[in-house]
Design a protein around this motif. Structure first.
Motif, short mmCIF file in Angstrom:
data_model
loop_
_atom_site.label_atom_id
_atom_site.label_comp_id
_atom_site.label_asym_id
_atom_site.label_seq_id
_atom_site.Cartn_x
_atom_site.Cartn_y
_atom_site.Cartn_z
N ALA A 1 76.59 33.28 29.45
CA ALA A 1 77.30 32.66 28.61
C ALA A 1 78.06 31.20 29.06
O ALA A 1 77.97 30.14 28.38
N TYR A 2 78.47 30.95 30.27
CA TYR A 2 79.06 29.81 30.66
C TYR A 2 78.43 29.10 32.12
O TYR A 2 79.15 28.02 32.24
N GLY A 3 77.71 29.88 32.29
CA GLY A 3 77.25 29.22 33.81
C GLY A 3 77.77 29.79 34.94
O GLY A 3 78.71 30.52 35.01
N GLU A 4 77.54 29.01 35.96
CA GLU A 4 78.29 29.14 37.42
C GLU A 4 79.76 28.58 37.42
O GLU A 4 79.95 27.70 36.73
N ILE A 5 80.55 29.03 38.19
CA ILE A 5 82.00 28.53 38.36
C ILE A 5 81.94 27.98 39.58
O ILE A 5 81.60 28.51 40.64
N PRO A 6 82.32 26.44 39.51
CA PRO A 6 82.46 25.65 40.97
C PRO A 6 83.40 26.44 41.64
O PRO A 6 84.22 27.00 41.47
N ARG A 7 83.09 26.13 42.99
CA ARG A 7 83.78 26.75 44.34
C ARG A 7 84.76 25.64 44.51
O ARG A 7 85.20 25.45 45.76
N SER A 8 85.77 25.11 43.68
CA SER A 8 86.56 23.85 43.98
C SER A 8 87.32 23.51 42.60
O SER A 8 86.61 23.75 41.58
N LEU A 9 88.46 22.79 42.90
CA LEU A 9 88.98 22.28 41.78
C LEU A 9 88.26 20.82 41.24
O LEU A 9 87.47 20.28 42.05
N PRO A 10 88.22 20.53 39.98
CA PRO A 10 87.66 19.38 39.66
C PRO A 10 88.38 18.27 40.03
O PRO A 10 89.60 18.37 40.09
N ALA A 11 87.49 17.25 39.99
CA ALA A 11 88.41 16.04 40.31
C ALA A 11 89.50 15.46 39.46
O ALA A 11 89.23 15.89 38.02
N LEU A 12 90.40 14.86 39.83
CA LEU A 12 91.51 14.67 38.82
C LEU A 12 90.97 13.63 37.67
O LEU A 12 90.39 12.63 38.07
N GLN A 13 91.20 13.85 36.40
CA GLN A 13 90.56 12.90 35.45
C GLN A 13 91.61 12.99 34.19
O GLN A 13 91.86 14.07 33.81
N LEU A 14 91.62 11.65 33.82
CA LEU A 14 92.67 11.53 32.54
C LEU A 14 91.87 11.77 31.09
O LEU A 14 90.42 11.22 31.18
N PRO A 15 92.36 12.52 30.35
CA PRO A 15 91.96 12.90 29.02
C PRO A 15 91.78 11.42 28.17
O PRO A 15 92.53 10.57 28.66
N ASP A 16 91.24 11.37 27.13
CA ASP A 16 91.15 10.32 26.26
C ASP A 16 92.64 10.03 25.44
O ASP A 16 92.61 10.75 24.43
#
Length: 529
Positions: free
Chosen positions: A220-235
């Protein structure tokens, strides 16, 4: 090393208690974090990111020593509706804005005000949310295929009815295993995280015996990454922020209320005292940080906070350990999550919904068959049939109207048993005792009663106000009107026993001087002429 404040007297022995409590709560939070994220319409990894980032910051900066923060069931219907209507990116915008609002709530000392939400409204919307969460998991429990999700409860139930023929016996069997483990572990092994055991055992059974026979997190959702995502500002464009402002306000209000309720539960369990305003600031900062890493809105989690306390937590360190535990699990075991069947997750949320349903409180209040029962029923029904905003708004308005009516009924005007019998140079004296608060809700009866007395044109009207402890400007205007009426036929208004708040009010408005200082008395027997 000497510690102060919330960590005063902290030592290695207390750290060991926090470490154990934090690890246990972290293990409990893993399946719940994923489940709440899926139910909110986003990938399971975003629930884990929320537990890690928001969970650590809420414990570190909040106003309760024992608070555990993260995704909760209360947010599920709201977040799902936002994702459906505006998309995941705009959910992050709303979450960040809600964080800013929570910080402002705390800075402007609004923490205590949030405690004033009437209990029938809280019980009503909580029970309504529980029904929504439970109903949304029916499709996963039965393994129904091609089920379209809607914002409307009725449409979702109708959709389930249409797709019942697509049920999957393998899904039902696996969901049944998970549900049985959840129920049995709560009775037989209360200290063991039943949700995690249920997921592990039912997933193992599905992988070994029924591979590829049902929907999983991976399909349903694919693999879960083995790390926190990079910091990114929303729009954070102006248009986006204007569009998401109402959603952000709802998240902030609900998150603030839920966090303070959770902190109050912790206080009751530990005999401690939290700082409501600091709690709001901590919650706000956590909700500003979580969206930068893809996290969804978070608040105080009552069940996890209670688990934290029951496992011996003594300081906020346990909450920090809980977030670190989830981070370590994410780094090591994330790839294995793809095998977890959605049918295994469904019973976890169903049990959460059942536990948060406030069924005993609902039954007790409905047995009363009074205005509280009516407020609860309306809040519950509107939350389920429409949405949380309409349900809570209607509940608050009804509670306010009923409160005003009760308060107005508590105001009375009557002739006292021991009225002043004579006043020098006056041929006519009328004495009346006023009891209860004088405010906009009671001015109709106050005005009609007093003006009716003035039809007799008494030379002296004496008002005994010893039992009036509160007056607002609406009542003050009626009192001024009465004074003007009696002065028209050269009469006098005398007031006995005026309390501090009404006295201060009429001084500020100038009515005190218009009536005349000489016409105010502490006791009836001071009126001699």
């Amino acid at each position: 090393m000497q510690f102060s404040g919330r960590y005063q007297g902290y030592n290695l022995q207390k750290f060991q208690k926090d470490l154990i409590a934090g690890i246990v709560v972290g293990i409990v939070a893993i399946p719940l974090g994923m489940a709440f994220a899926i139910a909110s319409g986003v990938g399971p990894e975003y629930g884990l990111y929320t537990v890690i980032v928001a969970g650590i910051l809420i414990s570190l900066l909040g106003g309760s020593k024992y608070q555990i923060g993260g995704p909760t069931g209360a947010f599920v219907p709201i977040l799902f509706a936002i994702v459906m209507q505006y998309g995941f990116e705009n959910l992050l915008v709303a979450g960040f804005m809600a964080g800013v609002m929570l910080v402002l709530f705390g800075v402007f000392k609004l923490g205590k005000i949030m405690k004033f939400v009437p209990k029938p409204v809280i019980v009503g919307f909580t029970a309504g949310i529980a029904v929504l969460i439970f109903s949304e998991q029916i499709a996963h429990f039965l393994g129904l295929r091609n089920v379209q999700k809607h914002e409307s409860f009725i449409l979702n139930i109708a959709e389930i009815g249409k797709k019942l023929e697509t049920f999957n016996l393998y899904s039902i069997f696996i969901a049944g295993i998970a549900l049985a483990i959840l129920l049995l572990s709560a009775r037989l092994m209360p200290k063991i995280p039943g949700a995690l055991v249920a997921l592990l055992v039912s997933t193992a059974a599905a992988v070994v015996f029924f591979p590829d026979r049902m929907a999983t997190i991976g399909s349903a959702y694919g693999e879960i990454p083995r790390s926190l995502p990079a910091l990114q500002l929303p729009d954070f464009s102006i248009d986006n922020m204007i569009m998401m402002f109402p959603s952000a306000l709802i998240i902030a209000l609900l998150g603030g209320l839920e966090s303070i309720l959770s902190a109050m539960v912790a206080d009751n369990m530990k005999g401690s005292r939290h700082d409501s305003n600091r709690e709001l600031v901590g919650q706000g900062i956590a909700n500003m940080a979580a969206p930068l890493f893809g996290g969804i809105p978070a608040t105080g989690a009552i069940a996890r906070t209670a688990t934290n306390i029951k496992n011996g937590a003594v300081s906020p360190i346990s909450g920090i350990v809980h977030g670190v535990t989830v981070l370590l699990v994410l780094l090591v075991f994330a790839p294995l999550a793809v095998h977890v069947p959605l049918a295994s997750m469904a019973p976890v949320l169903m049990v959460v919904a059942w536990n948060m349903s406030e069924r005993r409180e609902v039954a007790n209040m409905m047995r009363l068959k009074n205005t509280d029962s009516f407020v609860l029923a309306v809040t519950f029904l509107l939350t389920v049939l429409f949405d949380l905003i309409i349900g809570v708004s209607a509940g608050l308005v009804l509670a306010f109207v009923f409160f005003i009516r009760k308060m107005s009924e508590s105001t009375s005007i009557k002739t006292p048993h021991a009225a002043v019998k004579s006043v020098k140079n006056d041929s006519s004296v009328s004495t009346y005792s006023i009891e209860g608060p004088l405010f906009f809700g009671s001015i109709d009866s106050l005005e009609s009663s007093l003006l009716e007395r003035l039809q007799e044109k008494p030379k002296t009207l004496i008002l005994l106000m010893n039992n009036v402890h509160y007056m607002d400007t609406s009542a003050e205007a009626v009192l001024g009107n009465v004074m003007n009426r009696i002065k028209r036929h050269n009469g006098r208004l005398m007031i006995v026993g005026l309390q501090s708040q009404p006295r201060e009010l009429i001084r500020k408005t100038g009515l005190f001087h218009k009536i005349g200082k000489q016409h105010f008395f502490e006791h009836q027997d001071e009126i001699t002429g």
